[in-house]
Write an enzyme that holds these catalytic residues in place. Structure first.
Site, PDB file in Angstrom:
ATOM      1  N   HIS A 188       0.849  -1.199   0.000  1.00  0.00           N
ATOM      2  CA  HIS A 188       0.000   0.000   0.000  1.00  0.00           C
ATOM      3  C   HIS A 188       0.879   1.242   0.000  1.00  0.00           C
ATOM      4  O   HIS A 188       2.092   1.151   0.178  1.00  0.00           O
ATOM      5  CB  HIS A 188      -0.924   0.034   1.229  1.00  0.00           C
ATOM      6  CG  HIS A 188      -0.184   0.162   2.540  1.00  0.00           C
ATOM      7  ND1 HIS A 188       0.243  -0.938   3.265  1.00  0.00           N
ATOM      8  CD2 HIS A 188       0.230   1.249   3.244  1.00  0.00           C
ATOM      9  CE1 HIS A 188       0.874  -0.522   4.366  1.00  0.00           C
ATOM     10  NE2 HIS A 188       0.885   0.804   4.375  1.00  0.00           N
ATOM     11  N   HIS A 234      -5.806  -1.920   4.746  1.00  0.00           N
ATOM     12  CA  HIS A 234      -5.640  -0.751   3.882  1.00  0.00           C
ATOM     13  C   HIS A 234      -4.913  -1.129   2.599  1.00  0.00           C
ATOM     14  O   HIS A 234      -3.988  -1.937   2.596  1.00  0.00           O
ATOM     15  CB  HIS A 234      -4.962   0.427   4.574  1.00  0.00           C
ATOM     16  CG  HIS A 234      -3.615   0.168   5.186  1.00  0.00           C
ATOM     17  ND1 HIS A 234      -3.113  -1.071   5.440  1.00  0.00           N
ATOM     18  CD2 HIS A 234      -2.664   1.038   5.609  1.00  0.00           C
ATOM     19  CE1 HIS A 234      -1.917  -0.956   6.003  1.00  0.00           C
ATOM     20  NE2 HIS A 234      -1.611   0.314   6.106  1.00  0.00           N
ATOM     21  N   HIS A 285       4.803   7.238   2.369  1.00  0.00           N
ATOM     22  CA  HIS A 285       5.580   5.996   2.217  1.00  0.00           C
ATOM     23  C   HIS A 285       4.921   5.001   1.282  1.00  0.00           C
ATOM     24  O   HIS A 285       3.731   5.052   1.036  1.00  0.00           O
ATOM     25  CB  HIS A 285       5.857   5.340   3.580  1.00  0.00           C
ATOM     26  CG  HIS A 285       4.668   4.702   4.254  1.00  0.00           C
ATOM     27  ND1 HIS A 285       3.992   5.286   5.282  1.00  0.00           N
ATOM     28  CD2 HIS A 285       4.059   3.513   4.067  1.00  0.00           C
ATOM     29  CE1 HIS A 285       3.020   4.491   5.698  1.00  0.00           C
ATOM     30  NE2 HIS A 285       3.023   3.403   4.969  1.00  0.00           N
ATOM     31  N   HIS A 293       1.492  -0.072  14.963  1.00  0.00           N
ATOM     32  CA  HIS A 293       0.480   0.929  14.642  1.00  0.00           C
ATOM     33  C   HIS A 293      -0.815   0.580  15.381  1.00  0.00           C
ATOM     34  O   HIS A 293      -1.225  -0.589  15.385  1.00  0.00           O
ATOM     35  CB  HIS A 293       0.140   0.914  13.152  1.00  0.00           C
ATOM     36  CG  HIS A 293       1.195   1.457  12.244  1.00  0.00           C
ATOM     37  ND1 HIS A 293       1.855   2.643  12.467  1.00  0.00           N
ATOM     38  CD2 HIS A 293       1.687   0.984  11.070  1.00  0.00           C
ATOM     39  CE1 HIS A 293       2.711   2.867  11.483  1.00  0.00           C
ATOM     40  NE2 HIS A 293       2.636   1.864  10.632  1.00  0.00           N
ATOM     41  N   TYR A 314       9.530   2.086   9.826  1.00  0.00           N
ATOM     42  CA  TYR A 314       9.647   3.099   8.780  1.00  0.00           C
ATOM     43  C   TYR A 314      11.127   3.401   8.556  1.00  0.00           C
ATOM     44  O   TYR A 314      11.878   3.577   9.527  1.00  0.00           O
ATOM     45  CB  TYR A 314       8.979   4.409   9.201  1.00  0.00           C
ATOM     46  CG  TYR A 314       7.478   4.486   9.135  1.00  0.00           C
ATOM     47  CD1 TYR A 314       6.711   3.633   8.354  1.00  0.00           C
ATOM     48  CD2 TYR A 314       6.814   5.475   9.861  1.00  0.00           C
ATOM     49  CE1 TYR A 314       5.331   3.761   8.301  1.00  0.00           C
ATOM     50  CE2 TYR A 314       5.434   5.606   9.817  1.00  0.00           C
ATOM     51  CZ  TYR A 314       4.698   4.749   9.041  1.00  0.00           C
ATOM     52  OH  TYR A 314       3.342   4.884   8.996  1.00  0.00           O
ATOM     53  N   GLU A 348       8.138   1.405   4.198  1.00  0.00           N
ATOM     54  CA  GLU A 348       7.735   0.654   5.385  1.00  0.00           C
ATOM     55  C   GLU A 348       7.843  -0.835   5.068  1.00  0.00           C
ATOM     56  O   GLU A 348       7.540  -1.243   3.949  1.00  0.00           O
ATOM     57  CB  GLU A 348       6.276   0.979   5.756  1.00  0.00           C
ATOM     58  CG  GLU A 348       5.740   0.134   6.915  1.00  0.00           C
ATOM     59  CD  GLU A 348       4.256   0.368   7.209  1.00  0.00           C
ATOM     60  OE1 GLU A 348       3.433   0.273   6.277  1.00  0.00           O
ATOM     61  OE2 GLU A 348       3.920   0.642   8.383  1.00  0.00           O
TER      62      GLU A 348
END
Lengths: 110, 307
Positions: free
Chosen positions: B153, B199, B214, B246, B255, B265
């Site tokens: 993503h 996501h 990112h 997260h 990261y 990431e």
């Protein structure tokens, strides 16, 4: 051979070896006189102005952060700034990286 | 399973300042595989468990950042339908000819309210993953570096998140999975899925349009995330934060930056999304835990350091 970097804003000094970039030399000592971002010449957070007549070279930096005109007046990203003599630098990006997250504010950059 | 419109992230075209260190980073350190290089000097990469010809394209330029994120659509008929729906909604669409990116069919390119270029396409050369589809082994030998499984993503920064939410959910068929809201109901962040993932693309409010936070690559286990962090220290790769957790998506993450300052990431372990779920809401006052669950506050780079 090491050169002395003076941060004009704070008067702090630290050594920077030949071939080392100014930001890495600072980070290595655990100092935060210049804000630290991507360390790759991309984000512009470590933007500095080299003061006075000085000898240095720079590696490729984002044109979105340092224009040719900026470069001509001594502006560089500290992560891509290699001294060839003692340097005095002024940090330019410090205020812009201290953000209020709830307001969602952000630095204006081209 | 029924995700038959926009299926998944297909590729991202990332600008780099210098090609050689960028290829070393993405191939030797992340473990992507170089599949092609075109006449313009663009380098095509894929992860070992991806089946199409490429998922990352590197383009040398004067400024780093993201040229475009593209999504693969299930078939040309669906691509035509989505293009018609976008035009009917008032979005200007440009058709990029097949072959402009090697081995990729025609792309429908448009700008979203946050200022980013997004593309949809239906066809890309199928080359298979590195273990094949016939009595496959679970993983291939000889992988490099972090051994990422796939491009997963992007997180993008820009304005007009409410307009963006409408476009992604009502035209492109994504689901809103999570959001961060201000006390007055404004959107600070939105997370979207076009699949079963927590996501596929996400946005954080930013006054400047078209910024890249990112590109993320998937690992399977926390141990693999830790090993990725070890590789970053072995090769002096700039780490932004982590390994950590997260709150949003529950992802276990680190990261870090590529040599041009684009953030990457590697992560593992989000939840499974289904379209009958209600989205998760985070209050702006909890943004610290939402983003970095252990530190419970943002690092100073999260909002300000983008390309």
């Amino acid at each position: 051979m090491a050169f002395t970097i003076t941060v004009a804003d704070t008067g702090e000094r630290f050594p920077c070896a030949e071939g080392q970039n100014v930001l890495a030399a600072m980070v290595r000592l655990g100092r935060r006189d210049i804000p630290v971002g991507c360390r790759g010449g991309g984000c512009g957070i470590c933007r500095v102005q080299v003061l006075g007549a000085a000898r240095y070279r720079t590696l490729k930096m984002s044109r979105a952060q340092v224009s040719a005109a900026d470069e001509a007046r001594g502006i560089a990203l500290a992560c891509k700034l290699l001294p060839e003599a003692d340097l005095t630098v002024k940090a330019l990006g410090l205020l812009e990286c201290r953000l209020n997250p709830v307001a969602g504010g952000a630095p204006h950059r081209g | 399973m029924s995700f038959r419109g926009v299926m998944r992230p297909g590729h991202a075209v990332i600008r780099v300042l210098e090609m050689e260190p960028a290829v070393t980073h993405y191939v030797e350190r992340l473990g992507l595989i170089k599949t092609n290089e075109d006449a313009q000097g663009r380098v095509y990469l894929k992860a070992w468990d991806e089946h199409d010809a490429f998922s990352i394209v590197l383009r040398e330029a004067d400024a780093p950042g993201l040229d475009v994120m593209a999504f693969k659509v299930h078939g040309t008929a669906e691509l035509d339908r989505l293009e018609a729906d976008l035009r009917a909604y008032g979005v200007n669409c440009e058709r990029v000819a097949a072959g402009e990116l090697a081995d990729c069919g025609h792309r429908v390119r448009f700008e979203i309210p946050t200022g980013h270029a997004i593309e949809l396409y239906a066809e890309k050369k199928y080359v298979g993953n590195l273990v094949g589809n016939h009595n496959p082994n679970p993983w291939p030998e000889g992988l490099k570096g972090m051994q990422v499984y796939r491009f997963d993503h992007c997180l993008l920064y820009g304005p007009k998140l409410a307009d963006n939410l409408d476009l992604f959910t009502n035209v492109l068929g994504f689901d809103l999975t999570e959001r961060i809201v201000t006390p007055d109901g404004g959107l600070l962040a939105t997370f979207f899925s076009c699949s079963n993932k927590a996501h596929d693309i996400a946005f954080v409010h930013h006054d400047v349009p078209d910024k890249f936070h990112h590109a993320s690559f998937m690992l399977m286990t926390w141990e693999e995330v830790l090993r990725a962090a070890d590789i970053m220290s072995m090769h002096d790769i700039a780490i932004d934060i982590g390994p950590t957790r997260h709150g949003i998506t529950r992802g276990r993450t680190i990261y870090f930056f590529d040599p041009s300052g684009n953030r990457n990431e590697v992560f593992c372990g989000d939840y499974t999304w289904y379209p009958d779920r209600e989205p998760i809401t985070w209050e702006a006052g909890e943004i610290g835990r939402a983003i970095f669950y252990h530190d419970r506050r943002l690092n100073e780079n999260f909002l300000g350091v983008v390309t």
